[in-house]
Design an enzyme around this catalytic site. Structure first.
Site, PDB file in Angstrom:
ATOM      1  CD1 TRP A  19     -38.305  -4.415  45.031  1.00 28.93           C
ATOM      2  CD2 TRP A  19     -40.490  -4.534  44.642  1.00 28.93           C
ATOM      3  NE1 TRP A  19     -38.625  -5.730  44.795  1.00 28.93           N
ATOM      4  CE2 TRP A  19     -39.964  -5.838  44.557  1.00 28.93           C
ATOM      5  CE3 TRP A  19     -41.854  -4.367  44.431  1.00 28.93           C
ATOM      6  CZ2 TRP A  19     -40.728  -6.970  44.280  1.00 28.93           C
ATOM      7  CZ3 TRP A  19     -42.625  -5.484  44.148  1.00 28.93           C
ATOM      8  CH2 TRP A  19     -42.064  -6.766  44.075  1.00 28.93           C
ATOM      9  CG  HIS A  24     -36.116  -0.358  47.040  1.00 29.40           C
ATOM     10  ND1 HIS A  24     -35.236  -1.338  46.637  1.00 29.40           N
ATOM     11  CD2 HIS A  24     -36.682   0.128  45.913  1.00 29.40           C
ATOM     12  CE1 HIS A  24     -35.256  -1.425  45.323  1.00 29.40           C
ATOM     13  NE2 HIS A  24     -36.126  -0.545  44.854  1.00 29.40           N
ATOM     14  CG  ASP A  63     -35.180   3.993  43.016  1.00 23.78           C
ATOM     15  OD1 ASP A  63     -34.730   3.718  41.879  1.00 23.78           O
ATOM     16  OD2 ASP A  63     -36.080   3.354  43.560  1.00 23.78           O
ATOM     17  NE  ARG A  66     -34.295   5.806  38.885  1.00 23.22           N
ATOM     18  CZ  ARG A  66     -35.083   4.870  38.365  1.00 23.22           C
ATOM     19  NH1 ARG A  66     -34.554   3.818  37.773  1.00 23.22           N
ATOM     20  NH2 ARG A  66     -36.379   4.973  38.436  1.00 23.22           N
ATOM     21  CG  HIS A  76     -32.049   1.305  39.103  1.00 24.91           C
ATOM     22  ND1 HIS A  76     -32.394   1.572  40.419  1.00 24.91           N
ATOM     23  CD2 HIS A  76     -31.104   2.215  38.781  1.00 24.91           C
ATOM     24  CE1 HIS A  76     -31.686   2.603  40.855  1.00 24.91           C
ATOM     25  NE2 HIS A  76     -30.896   3.011  39.875  1.00 24.91           N
ATOM     26  CG  HIS A 131     -31.952   0.497  45.090  1.00 31.51           C
ATOM     27  ND1 HIS A 131     -32.999   1.194  45.665  1.00 31.51           N
ATOM     28  CD2 HIS A 131     -32.235   0.429  43.758  1.00 31.51           C
ATOM     29  CE1 HIS A 131     -33.865   1.540  44.734  1.00 31.51           C
ATOM     30  NE2 HIS A 131     -33.425   1.085  43.563  1.00 31.51           N
ATOM     31  CG  HIS A 141     -37.137  -3.321  38.364  1.00 34.43           C
ATOM     32  ND1 HIS A 141     -36.200  -2.332  38.505  1.00 34.43           N
ATOM     33  CD2 HIS A 141     -38.306  -2.769  38.770  1.00 34.43           C
ATOM     34  CE1 HIS A 141     -36.764  -1.243  39.002  1.00 34.43           C
ATOM     35  NE2 HIS A 141     -38.049  -1.497  39.165  1.00 34.43           N
ATOM     36  CG  HIS A 166     -42.370  -0.372  36.006  1.00 34.67           C
ATOM     37  ND1 HIS A 166     -41.421  -1.234  35.495  1.00 34.67           N
ATOM     38  CD2 HIS A 166     -41.812   0.164  37.123  1.00 34.67           C
ATOM     39  CE1 HIS A 166     -40.345  -1.208  36.263  1.00 34.67           C
ATOM     40  NE2 HIS A 166     -40.554  -0.356  37.259  1.00 34.67           N
ATOM     41  CG  ASP A 170     -41.705   0.096  40.679  1.00 30.96           C
ATOM     42  OD1 ASP A 170     -41.171  -1.008  40.843  1.00 30.96           O
ATOM     43  OD2 ASP A 170     -41.228   0.975  39.940  1.00 30.96           O
TER      44      ASP A 170
END
Length: 303
Positions: A19, A24, A63, A66, A76, A131, A141, A166, A170
């Site tokens: 996102w 977020h 994020d 990870r 996610h 998140h 997602h 994507h 995002d």
């Protein structure tokens, strides 16, 4: 010691993806506007730190970590094995065999309410929830095709070399909505998120949405709510995101008419994510403050 531990955790929270930072942060700020007094106090206690990190910083933490905790990468998203744009749908048993955002929300809900866990572990669980409820509302997602659109190369406002479908969902669409340059980061994004959250909140007020009463908050069975959200989100893959087909997406600049059609979807999904996150946190705080022997149906805990 408590604040130093949390500082070390949050020190990783640099803006990255999912996102995008703005999305977020906006979900976090918007949710905060619907918190009960009990939830506000509970969240403040868990996120207390000496460097004044706020809920939006906590919402982007997952994020960042990870890339240090590679085992969390699959938490996610959910890889819907459907056939867009002809057919869309999420099937939990089929699509979450090795763990996904649905089982992650289930697991972290259980952890945050487990009083045998350390405060640091509970804080991390809360930050994951902040998140992941955002992530589950981003259409790509909730889709497996071409790695959720990551392998679909596209152009957006004449930028083509590094763009993929994507990433524009995002980040690029959200940045354009908020008048941000493609490369603006951190403080610019944080200020934009706070402003956008206020605008979405005002829009909800005008629509008569003044509370989270209509949102699913069954924290005893997190899977049921999460599957509902993922299914609703995934439907946009067929109805809009991939509706024109991959060839069309590759051969048209998506910063024009496609962007115009995406804006109301993005705004709606961010708004829903904020409301649903608030409902979830309100329920978590109420359960955490009770002595009722609360338990969570963990379902497929296979992360």
């Amino acid at each position: 010691m408590r604040s130093k531990i949390l500082y070390a955790i949050l020190a990783f929270a640099q803006p990255i993806v999912g996102w995008g930072d703005v999305g977020h942060r906006t979900v976090g700020y918007l949710a905060q506007k619907y918190f009960t007094d009990q939830a506000s106090q509970w969240v403040d206690n868990l996120l207390a730190n000496e460097n004044e990190y706020d809920i939006s910083d906590a919402a982007v933490w997952a994020d960042a970590v990870r890339y240090h905790r590679h085992y969390t990468e699959g938490w996610h998203f959910v890889d819907a094995n459907d056939n867009p744009p002809e057919s869309c749908g999420v099937n939990y048993k089929r699509d979450c065999v090795n763990g996904c955002v649905i089982s992650a929300i289930t697991n972290q809900t259980s952890i945050v309410l487990d009083h045998s866990q350390s405060t640091t572990v509970q804080t991390e669980a809360l930050m994951y929830i902040l998140h992941f409820i955002g992530d589950i509302h981003q259409p790509l997602h909730a889709e497996k095709l071409d790695r959720g659109g990551n392998e679909i190369k596209v152009c957006f406002d004449n930028r083509c070399s590094k763009e993929n479908l994507h990433s524009i969902w995002d980040t690029d669409i959200i940045h354009k909505i908020n008048g941000l340059k493609h490369t603006e980061k951190h403080n610019q994004e944080k200020d934009a998120a706070a402003k956008w959250a206020s605008q979405l909140y005002s829009g909800n007020q005008e629509k008569g949405v003044t509370s989270t009463a209509e949102e699913c908050d069954n924290i005893q069975d997190p899977e049921s709510c999460s599957v509902q959200w993922a299914t609703e989100t995934n439907a946009y893959v067929c109805s809009y995101v991939l509706a024109n087909g991959i060839d069309w997406l590759k051969n048209n600049d998506l910063g024009g008419d496609y962007y115009d059609g995406a804006v109301p979807i993005v705004e709606s999904q961010i708004s829903k994510a904020g409301l649903r996150l608030a409902a979830w946190v309100n329920a978590l705080a109420a359960a955490a403050g009770s002595d009722s022997g609360f338990t969570v149906q963990r379902g497929r805990v296979d992360l």
